[in-house]
Design an enzyme around this catalytic site. Structure first.
Site, PDB file in Angstrom:
ATOM      1  N   LYS A  25       0.669  -0.971   0.340  1.00 11.60           N
ATOM      2  CA  LYS A  25      -0.079   0.301  -0.042  1.00 11.60           C
ATOM      3  C   LYS A  25       1.104   1.062  -0.126  1.00 11.60           C
ATOM      4  CE  LYS A  25      -3.984   1.670   2.602  1.00 11.60           C
ATOM      5  NZ  LYS A  25      -4.805   1.571   3.565  1.00 11.60           N
TER       6      LYS A  25
ATOM      7  N   SER B  30      -9.601   2.119   2.416  1.00 12.81           N
ATOM      8  CA  SER B  30      -8.759   2.920   1.734  1.00 12.81           C
ATOM      9  C   SER B  30      -7.529   1.950   0.926  1.00 12.81           C
ATOM     10  CB  SER B  30      -8.247   4.000   2.471  1.00 12.81           C
ATOM     11  OG  SER B  30      -7.029   3.076   3.521  1.00 12.81           O
TER      12      SER B  30
ATOM     13  N   SER C 152     -10.470  -0.280   6.852  1.00 22.67           N
ATOM     14  CA  SER C 152      -9.332   0.141   5.634  1.00 22.67           C
ATOM     15  C   SER C 152      -9.047  -1.112   5.319  1.00 22.67           C
ATOM     16  CB  SER C 152      -8.314   1.268   5.403  1.00 22.67           C
ATOM     17  OG  SER C 152      -8.793   2.028   5.214  1.00 22.67           O
TER      18      SER C 152
END
Ligand code: GLN
Length: 489
Positions: free
Chosen positions: A78, A158, A182
């Site tokens: 990420k 996210s 997330s």
């Protein structure tokens, strides 16, 4: 040869050891998938040249019988994990030129254990969101579509780029971060496994801070076993992170015994709330039946402060964010607005141009709840209620081993849906935020696809450092569910 991107890491590891294939072949298959799935926009930055070099070095190690625990694992990261020498944007314009001079502890550990970084994945700007739509680098698209429909769906957020890449097989395992859901929500939307560990189990060092008392690193995988394998390498004390806990890391894979006889599973009644999709609710019931048939005892429990978790989160998280994000001022690193004539103008123009609307909304909200006169009414009160939410869990875990709930109230929604209505978007976090407030672990495991053909995930919540029990239970669910990703998206 079978398509290597179909195999989980447990099988890849076996194949590499028995020399059925090479790391180079594995990595090349993933690079091909990254090419063919590029329209999904999973990655912000790809590191394929470096990945191929690393693959060659990995093959040398295997030849010399020096394979490490995650040898040859194609990993996506990420883009809020700092990676030395590799662009790290956090999905924001304000970090669009940021090349970190250091490496996060987690990526350092995983690379050291043999994982090979394929690239940096897309996310909501500063990890604020549930759809990956607030990214400065355009949204990620969920590889799943409703049966008979062409419309693009959100992968959730996210960690949307990470979960979409695992589902679309353009990465084998991906790193996510979870402040309020997330990892788990996008895992649920994409039909993969997402684990948020106990606060303090995995180092936050080098992960760009959103809300420091809530943020946790965790893996997104296709199987529960892979989650256990990678967690073992992620977990453990880090002197660089003062909230990291000295805790002896167990062998999580060994916890997957398939045996949950006598396990006490709590079903919190407060999670049966308005807005919970009928089909999700049906599968919640069905999953608890599976556990019961496997020998668990199902017990109705109550977490009375559940309904305050979301409002508390949306005070605490923005408050911490407003403070954490004060450092982006255009002076030391990151984007700097041009044409400013004073230091105040540098700050103002940089932040105005560098942050998107959602980030600004959180900064405003956070600054407000921390301001003199408002602090006691909002922030301090929220902290007190946070303690009550935590106490609920402490109390309930005196009588049960795990809790079973849905991960999200609905399946994946359309790209752009809920964007105009921040409150509707915040409702996505209904079932996930309480565990962050309490610092306890949660895992989302896919159980089925809905009538419309979209994945449904269930969440298991455990007490502090209860990773073994939630992984063991998730593994049992996975075995019974027999959920399969589509062969081709
Ligand atoms: N969706 C939540 C939010 O917008 C959670 C985000 C996260 O876990 N990073 O804050």
């Amino acid at each position: 040869m079978t398509d290597l991107t179909r195999l989980d890491y447990a099988s890849i590891r076996k194949g590499l050891t028995s020399k059925a294939f090479t790391t180079k072949e594995v990595v090349q298959s993933y690079i091909n998938k990254m090419d063919s799935t590029r329209p999904l926009n999973c990655y912000i930055t790809e590191c394929t040249d470096k990945a191929l070099k690393d693959a060659a070095a990995s093959d040398d190690r295997i030849q010399n019988n020096e394979a490490r625990p995650l040898e040859g694992l194609p990993l996506a990261i990420k883009d809020n994990y700092c990676t030395k020498g590799i662009l790290t944007t956090n999905g924001s314009k304000i970090l669009s030129n940021f090349i970190p001079p250091y490496e996060s502890t987690i990526t350092h550990r995983l690379k050291g254990a043999g994982a090979i970084a394929l690239g940096k994945t897309n996310l909501d700007e500063f990890a604020m969101g549930s759809s990956t739509i607030t990214s400065y680098y355009d949204p990620t698209i969920n590889p799943w579509k409703k049966e008979g429909s062409d419309r693009d769906l959100t992968p959730g957020g996210s960690s949307g780029g990470s979960s979409a890449s695992v589902a679309a097989r353009s990465s084998l395992i991906a790193l996510g971060s979870d402040t309020g859901g997330s990892i788990r929500q996008p895992a649920s939307f994409c039909g993969v496994v997402g684990l948020k560990p106990t606060y303090g189990l995995c180092s936050r060092f080098g992960i760009i801070a959103f809300a420091s008392s809530l943020d946790q690193a965790g893996p997104i995988t296709r199987t529960v076993r892979d989650s256990a394998i990678v967690l073992k390498q992620m977990a453990g004390h880090d002197p660089h992170d003062f909230t990291s806990v000295k805790y002896p890391v167990p062998d999580y894979e060994a916890a997957l015994t398939g045996n949950i006889k006598g396990l006490k599973v709590g079903i919190p009644k407060e999670y049966r709330m308005e807005g919970l999709d009928f089909e999700v609710s049906e599968w919640w019931e069905k999953t608890s039946q599976w556990l019961s048939e496997a020998g668990a005892e199902i017990i109705d429990v109550s977490l009375p402060h559940t309904r305050y978790a979301l409002p508390v989160y949306y005070i605490v998280a923005p408050a911490e964010a407003s403070s954490n994000l004060a450092r982006y001022d255009g002076v030391r690193y990151g984007y700097r607005a041009e044409g400013a004539e004073s230091i105040e103008e540098i700050y103002e123009m940089t932040r105005t141009q560098g942050f998107g609307d959602e980030v600004k909304r959180r900064i405003l909200l956070g600054t407000y709840v921390l301001s003199a006169g408002k602090y006691e009414d909002y922030y301090l009160r929220a902290q007190r209620v946070r303690q009550k939410v935590t106490d609920d869990f402490t109390e309930v875990f005196k009588s049960v081993d795990v809790l079973l709930t849905p991960t999200t109230p609905t399946t994946a929604f359309e790209l752009g849906e809920n964007t105009a209505d921040p409150l509707a978007m915040y409702m996505q976090d209904l079932f996930t935020v309480a565990t962050n407030l309490a610092g306890i672990p949660g895992i989302s495991v896919p159980v089925t696809t809905s009538r419309e053909g979209l994945p449904i995930g269930m969440q298991l919540i455990g007490p502090r450092f209860g990773e073994e029990v939630i992984l063991r239970t998730a593994d049992v669910i996975e075995r019974v569910a027999g959920f399969k990703l589509k062969e081709e998206f």
